[in-house]
Design an enzyme around this catalytic site. Structure first.
Site, mmCIF file in Angstrom:
data_model
loop_
_atom_site.group_PDB
_atom_site.id
_atom_site.type_symbol
_atom_site.label_atom_id
_atom_site.label_comp_id
_atom_site.label_asym_id
_atom_site.label_seq_id
_atom_site.Cartn_x
_atom_site.Cartn_y
_atom_site.Cartn_z
ATOM 1 N N GLU A 208 9.355 -1.891 -11.070
ATOM 2 C CA GLU A 208 8.340 -2.889 -10.742
ATOM 3 C C GLU A 208 7.270 -2.991 -11.818
ATOM 4 O O GLU A 208 6.164 -3.463 -11.574
ATOM 5 C CB GLU A 208 7.730 -2.580 -9.380
ATOM 6 C CG GLU A 208 8.803 -2.589 -8.308
ATOM 7 C CD GLU A 208 8.262 -2.734 -6.906
ATOM 8 O OE1 GLU A 208 7.083 -3.070 -6.738
ATOM 9 O OE2 GLU A 208 9.036 -2.505 -5.973
ATOM 10 N N ASP A 245 3.359 4.221 -1.437
ATOM 11 C CA ASP A 245 4.546 3.907 -0.637
ATOM 12 C C ASP A 245 5.401 5.163 -0.662
ATOM 13 O O ASP A 245 6.062 5.467 -1.660
ATOM 14 C CB ASP A 245 5.302 2.705 -1.221
ATOM 15 C CG ASP A 245 6.507 2.320 -0.346
ATOM 16 O OD1 ASP A 245 6.761 3.026 0.657
ATOM 17 O OD2 ASP A 245 7.185 1.327 -0.679
ATOM 18 N N GLU A 290 2.225 3.671 3.070
ATOM 19 C CA GLU A 290 3.365 2.864 3.524
ATOM 20 C C GLU A 290 4.554 3.783 3.790
ATOM 21 O O GLU A 290 4.786 4.744 3.042
ATOM 22 C CB GLU A 290 3.698 1.852 2.426
ATOM 23 C CG GLU A 290 4.893 0.958 2.736
ATOM 24 C CD GLU A 290 5.146 -0.054 1.606
ATOM 25 O OE1 GLU A 290 4.196 -0.414 0.880
ATOM 26 O OE2 GLU A 290 6.307 -0.462 1.446
ATOM 27 N N LYS A 341 8.441 -8.937 4.097
ATOM 28 C CA LYS A 341 9.337 -9.330 3.018
ATOM 29 C C LYS A 341 10.308 -10.343 3.607
ATOM 30 O O LYS A 341 11.183 -9.971 4.413
ATOM 31 C CB LYS A 341 10.143 -8.123 2.535
ATOM 32 C CG LYS A 341 9.330 -7.013 1.855
ATOM 33 C CD LYS A 341 10.205 -5.767 1.771
ATOM 34 C CE LYS A 341 9.681 -4.723 0.812
ATOM 35 N NZ LYS A 341 10.406 -3.440 0.991
HETATM 36 C C1 2PG Z 1 9.160 -1.375 -1.076
HETATM 37 C C2 2PG Z 1 9.808 -2.369 -2.024
HETATM 38 C C3 2PG Z 1 8.833 -3.014 -2.942
HETATM 39 P P1 2PG Z 1 12.358 -2.269 -2.497
HETATM 40 O O1 2PG Z 1 9.757 -0.344 -0.746
HETATM 41 O O2 2PG Z 1 8.088 -1.628 -0.568
HETATM 42 O O3 2PG Z 1 8.023 -2.085 -3.602
HETATM 43 O O4 2PG Z 1 10.846 -1.763 -2.732
HETATM 44 O O5 2PG Z 1 12.367 -3.711 -2.799
HETATM 45 O O6 2PG Z 1 13.186 -1.432 -3.429
HETATM 46 O O7 2PG Z 1 12.666 -2.002 -1.049
HETATM 47 MG MG MG Z 2 8.174 0.088 0.842
#
Ligand code: 2PG
Ligand code: MG
Length: 438
Positions: A208, A245, A290, A341
Site C-alpha cells: 500500500e 490494523d 482494526e 469496502k
Molecule cells: C485491510 C486491507 C486494506 P486487504 O486489511 O484493511 O488495508 O487490506 O485489501 O489486503 O484486505
Molecule cells: Mg483490515
C-alpha cells in the site's frame, strides 16, 4: 427512455496494483455518457467476503478473470440493459438477483461490482454532476474525510516481517484535508529517515505504498512511527495519532490462540492478546485498532470492546461490509466502528446500507481501498458523498494511492469555502445509545 438508460456494457481483463488480473468495465448510457470502473482486490481477504471469480488454470497463476469478464459481457449486460443507471438500488438488486447466490460467487463479485460502480459513474456523468454529489442523499452536505494514512506495513502486505499488518498516521490537529495529507506525507518521510538511521531498509515499499522494514517486534513498529511523527516536527498523540490494523485473523492458530511469529512464536489466548493491545495503547498514542481479534472470535471481540472501548475499534474482516454481521455487532455491542469496502459485499447499494445502519447506531465509518488497487477514484467520491467521516487508501505514494488523495484534494479545491472537513471528531468514539440500537 431517458438520458441515463443503460445501452451497452463493455468489460475487459485489466491489472491491479499487484499485477494481478481484475475486471474493468464501461457502461454506456443512451444520452452518450460513459462510466468506467476497474475493481480492487484484497490480500488479507476475510472468510465472509463476497467471492471473486478466478479462472484457475495456468494463465496468471490461476488468477485470470476471463470468466468474470464473460459474465459481464453476457448475462449481466443483458440483465441491466434498459435499466436507469441513476436508480442504483434497482441496478444492484437486478445484478444480485441474476447471480442468485449470497456471496455472488456464481457470476463473481468482481464482475458484479464492476457493473455496479461503472453504472454509478456513468449515471453521475449523464446527470452532469460529480459522483460525490450524485451518490449523496438529497440535500446532504459533502464532507471531506479524516484520512488514515499507511506509514509501515507488516503481515500479508509486507512479507510478514512483523505480525501487525499496518501502522497508520491519523492527522488529528490538521484543520483541513490538505493540511492533513501534508502532515502524513511528512510523517512518512520522517519515519523513513528514522529507519535509515537504524540501518533498516527503506527502499522496500509495501503493497500500500508504506515502508516495509524488517523490524524485530511489533512494538518496534509503533516506536518507529512515534519517532517519525516527532522527526516530522509534529507532536505524537496531539498532532498525529496512530491507527493499527492488527489483521488478527491472519495469525489465529487452529487451537484459538494467536501466534506472534515476529516475537518468537509467542502464543496468546484471546484475553491475553487484548491485554497485550491494552499495554500498547498505554504506551503509544493509538487512536484506532482494526481487526484486533479474528473474524469469528466474537467472544474475544466482546472482551476487547469492554477493555479497549475508549479507542476506535474497527471491524474489517469481522463485519466484511455485511449488514447481517453488522447487525450482530450492534446487537452484541461489539466494536464501535466499521470498515467499509464495497468489494467485500459486491454492490454499491449494499455498502451504502451498511454505512447508513452504522451511522444510525453511532458506529464510526471508515471507507477503505484494498491492498490490490487500481487507478480509479470513485472511493474518494463515495467518502465525501456518503459522509463516512474517515477514509483509508494506503500511503502518500504509489499512483493507485495518490489517485484517491488527489481526487479528494481536487474536491476540496472545487468546494472552496463550502468544504466541510470531518477532522478528528470523526474518530471520537460514540458509545451506541440504546435508543439508536433499533
Ligand atoms: C485491510 C486491507 C486494506 P486487504 O486489511 O484493511 O488495508 O487490506 O485489501 O489486503 O484486505
Ligand atoms: Mg483490515
Amino acid at each position: 427512455m431517458n438520458e441515463t438508460t443503460i445501452r451497452k456494457v463493455l468489460a475487459w481483463e485489466a491489472l491491479d496494483s499487484r499485477g494481478k488480473p481484475t475486471v474493468g468495465c464501461e457502461v454506456l448510457l443512451s444520452g452518450g455518457a460513459r462510466g468506467q470502473a476497474v475493481v480492487p482486490s484484497g490480500a488479507s481477504t476475510g472468510r465472509h467476503e463476497a467471492r471473486e471469480l478466478r479462472d484457475g488454470g495456468s494463465r496468471y497463476g490461476g488468477n485470470g478473470v476471463q470468466s468474470a469478464v464473460a459474465n459481464v459481457h453476457g448475462i449481466l449486460a443483458e440483465a441491466v440493459h434498459g435499466l436507469d443507471a441513476a436508480d442504483q438500488v434497482d441496478v444492484d438488486a437486478t445484478l444480485r438477483q441474476v447471480d442468485g447466490t449470497a456471496d455472488l460467487g456464481r457470476l463473481g463479485a468482481n464482475a458484479v461490482l464492476a457493473v455496479s460502480i461503472a453504472s454509478a459513474v456513468a449515471a453521475a456523468k449523464g446527470q452532469h454532476r460529480p459522483l460525490y454529489e450524485a451518490a449523496a442523499d438529497p440535500g446532504a452536505v459533502p464532507l471531506l474525510p479524516l484520512p488514515m494514512v499507511n506509514i509501515l506495513s507488516g503481515g500479508a502486505h509486507a512479507g510478514r516481517s512483523i505480525d501487525v499488518q499496518d501502522f497508520l498516521a491519523v492527522p488529528l490537529s490538521a484543520r483541513n484535508f490538505s493540511e492533513a495529507i501534508e502532515y502524513c506525507a511528512r510523517v512518512r518521510q520522517g519515519t523513513a529517515e528514522v529507519l535509515s538511521e537504524m540501518n533498516l531498509s527503506v527502499s522496500l515499499v509495501a503493497d500500500e505504498g508504506g515502508l516495509g522494514p524488517a523490524l524485530p517486534t511489533n512494538k518496534a513498529g509503533l516506536q518507529a512511527v512515534v519517532a517519525g511523527i516527532a522527526r516530522a516536527g509534529l507532536r505524537p498523540g496531539d498532532d498525529v495519532g496512530i491507527a493499527i490494523d492488527v489483521a488478527a485473523s491472519q495469525f489465529l492458530a487452529h487451537d484459538g490462540h494467536y501466534v506472534l511469529s515476529a516475537e518468537g512464536g509467542r502464543r496468546l489466548a484471546p484475553a491475553e492478546l487484548v491485554e497485550e493491545l491494552a499495554d500498547w495503547c498505554s504506551q503509544y498514542p493509538i487512536v484506532s485498532l482494526e481487526d484486533a481479534l479474528a473474524e469469528d472470535d466474537w467472544d474475544g471481540w466482546k472482551t476487547a470492546t469492554v477493555r479497549l472501548g475508549l479507542q476506535q475499534l474497527l471491524g474489517d474482516d469481522l463485519f466484511a461490509t455485511n449488514i447481517e454481521r453488522l447487525e450482530r455487532g450492534i446487537e452484541e455491542q461489539v466494536a464501535n466502528a466499521v470498515l467499509v469496502k464495497p468489494n467485500q459485499i459486491g454492490t454499491l447499494s449494499d455498502a451504502r446500507t451498511v454505512v447508513r445502519r452504522a451511522q444510525g447506531a453511532g458506529y464510526n465509518t471508515v471507507i477503505s481501498a484494498r491492498s490490490g488497487e487500481t487507478e480509479d477514484t470513485w472511493l474518494a467520491d463515495l467518502a465525501v458523498g456518503w459522509r463516512t467521516g474517515q477514509i483509508k487508501v494506503g500511503s502518500t505514494m504509489r499512483s493507485e494511492r495518490t489517485a484517491k488523495w488527489n481526487r479528494l484534494l481536487r474536491i476540496e479545491a472545487e468546494l472552496g469555502d463550502a468544504a466541510q472537513y470531518a477532522g478528528s471528531e470523526a474518530i471520537n468514539v460514540h458509545r451506541p445509545s440504546s435508543a439508536s440500537i433499533a
